[in-house]
Scaffold this active site. Structure first.
Site, PDB file in Angstrom:
ATOM      1  N   ALA A 135      10.856 129.562  14.204  1.00  0.00           N
ATOM      2  CA  ALA A 135      11.817 129.501  15.308  1.00  0.00           C
ATOM      3  C   ALA A 135      11.170 129.966  16.619  1.00  0.00           C
ATOM      4  O   ALA A 135      10.092 129.499  16.980  1.00  0.00           O
ATOM      5  CB  ALA A 135      13.079 130.291  14.964  1.00  0.00           C
ATOM      6  N   SER A 136      11.778 130.924  17.321  1.00  0.00           N
ATOM      7  CA  SER A 136      11.303 131.284  18.663  1.00  0.00           C
ATOM      8  C   SER A 136       9.997 132.049  18.691  1.00  0.00           C
ATOM      9  O   SER A 136       9.456 132.295  19.779  1.00  0.00           O
ATOM     10  CB  SER A 136      12.377 132.081  19.406  1.00  0.00           C
ATOM     11  OG  SER A 136      13.423 131.232  19.822  1.00  0.00           O
ATOM     12  N   VAL A 137       9.446 132.416  17.550  1.00  0.00           N
ATOM     13  CA  VAL A 137       8.078 132.934  17.535  1.00  0.00           C
ATOM     14  C   VAL A 137       7.102 131.819  17.935  1.00  0.00           C
ATOM     15  O   VAL A 137       5.930 132.065  18.230  1.00  0.00           O
ATOM     16  CB  VAL A 137       7.751 133.546  16.163  1.00  0.00           C
ATOM     17  CG1 VAL A 137       6.302 133.972  16.045  1.00  0.00           C
ATOM     18  CG2 VAL A 137       8.649 134.773  15.921  1.00  0.00           C
ATOM     19  N   LYS A 193       7.331 130.417  20.778  1.00  0.00           N
ATOM     20  CA  LYS A 193       7.157 130.545  22.231  1.00  0.00           C
ATOM     21  C   LYS A 193       5.846 131.216  22.644  1.00  0.00           C
ATOM     22  O   LYS A 193       5.165 130.731  23.564  1.00  0.00           O
ATOM     23  CB  LYS A 193       8.357 131.273  22.849  1.00  0.00           C
ATOM     24  CG  LYS A 193       9.655 130.451  22.818  1.00  0.00           C
ATOM     25  CD  LYS A 193      10.813 131.236  23.416  1.00  0.00           C
ATOM     26  CE  LYS A 193      12.080 130.383  23.516  1.00  0.00           C
ATOM     27  NZ  LYS A 193      12.653 130.072  22.184  1.00  0.00           N
TER      28      LYS A 193
END
Length: 394
Positions: free
Chosen positions: A57-59, A61
């Site tokens: 997921a947002s890791v 970014k």
């Protein structure tokens, strides 16, 4: 207690006491790597192992931010360049008169969108801390924001055209809005480099760092060691994506905000590269991945956010992740860089201690109670980082 044993205890307790099906946790510096695995890849299935593949997921970014800085190092991009050079759809954005205004209540943008605005999430298109606005609804319904599942997304050109039809929540550089900027960055990197986003990541980061299990799609040999994703359903858990699910099908849009799968060892390699000033580990051939100035920019703290900020909780945002600028909780460490993913994941680097911490589970974060399952591991990592930074004399 020795680090490896303490880490294993935290992982075991997450499974036995806190409703997490499985965990892989790791804490490492330039010399020592401690990894713990507990639970199962799927409820009633195979045991969790160090090489289990997770949807991060947002890791995603921080990895996208580093790839962008790699292209800056190569002269392909400039942080101060207007994005219109690669994204003409964003040549004339409109801005809401107020972040909660109706979508047609807008004024012209006062300045162009820059590459750095997208990476710093100051570009204006994304979620504010009010999730009940017309813009938040449009981001969810029309741009699939908050959905890391790659199934059903349009291609990058169609997605960006839809994004460009929406107004900004604030003038460029005059606020902070979460998530969408990194999906736009993904399209920008692909266009600037003339190849897919996945190919950009492979060239700039994944191949030099030996991150062989990180990507936007699962290879056939990865499927058997991929964790099943779960979400809370009543008092239990419901599977929402299996190993042979959405990440094995046709993926039209490679999401820079949250589309990657990875493993603990791959994320450790990425974090250790940042702590080494941009150098790849000797085991993967060594060499420069990022310039020291690029790494310094990624790790540089920004302005503190309000203590009640729904995303940052008093900390600052740099590029790709937050940087701790205040120690309000036991797990905060000044200068700590990283981020968490809504799929139950976290990656943090502690520059003063030369330490990286990784937490990977397959239980979706749906609220504060879910996020608190990370607290024991992040507190353990913080305590060790502070001890290492103080040195043996203390």
């Amino acid at each position: 207690m020795e680090l490896r044993a303490a880490l294993q205890q935290v992982a075991d307790e997450a499974v036995e006491q806190h409703g997490v099906p499985g965990v892989v946790a790791a804490v490492a510096d330039q010399e020592v790597i401690a990894v713990a695995a507990a639970g199962e890849r799927a409820i009633g299935g195979a045991r969790m192992t160090r090489d289990t593949v997770f949807r991060i997921a947002s890791v995603t970014k921080p990895i996208i931010a580093a790839a962008a800085l790699a292209l800056v190092d190569r002269g392909v991009l400039r942080l101060d360049a207007p994005v219109v050079e690669w994204l003409p759809e964003l040549a004339e954005p409109r801005v809401l008169r107020h972040p909660a205004a109706e979508l047609d209540d807008t004024v012209p943008a006062e300045r162009p969108l820059l590459v750095e605005h997208l990476l710093a999430l100051t570009g204006g298109l994304g979620f504010t801390d009010d999730m009940g606005t017309p813009l938040a609804a449009a981001l969810t319904d029309r741009l699939r924001q908050g959905r890391d599942d790659p199934a059903g997304w349009p291609g990058p050109d169609a997605w960006l055209a839809e994004a460009a039809s929406l107004p900004l929540a604030h003038q460029p550089a005059d606020g902070w809005t979460y998530n969408t900027g990194y999906d736009i960055v993904g399209v920008l990197l692909a266009r600037a480099a003339g190849r897919s986003l996945g190919a950009v990541l492979a060239d700039t980061l994944l191949n030099p760092l030996g991150m062989v299990d990180t990507g936007f799609r699962l290879r056939p040999e990865q499927v058997p060691r991929t964790a099943t994703a779960y979400a809370a359903q009543g008092s239990g858990l419901e599977p929402i994506d299996g190993p042979d699910g959405a990440w094995t099908g046709d993926i039209a849009f490679e999401s820079g905000s949250g589309g990657l799968v990875s493993t603990a060892d791959d994320l450790l390699a990425f974090g250790r590269m940042l702590l080494a000033g941009g150098d790849a580990p000797v085991a993967t051939g060594g060499g420069r991945v990022l310039s020291p100035s690029a790494v310094a920019r990624i790790l540089a703290p920004g302005e503190p956010s309000p203590p009640d900020h729904v995303f940052l909780e008093g900390q600052s945002w740099s590029l790709g992740g937050s940087v701790d600028v205040v120690e309000r909780h036991p797990w905060d460490v000044l200068g700590r860089y990283g981020w968490i993913g809504g799929s139950g994941t976290a990656l943090y680097a502690y520059p003063a201690a030369g330490q990286v911490a990784v937490w990977l589970t397959q239980r979706e974060l749906a609220g504060a109670d879910d996020a608190e399952r990370m607290v024991p591991m992040l507190t353990l990592a913080a305590e060790r980082a502070k001890q290492v930074a103080r040195g043996p004399a203390h």
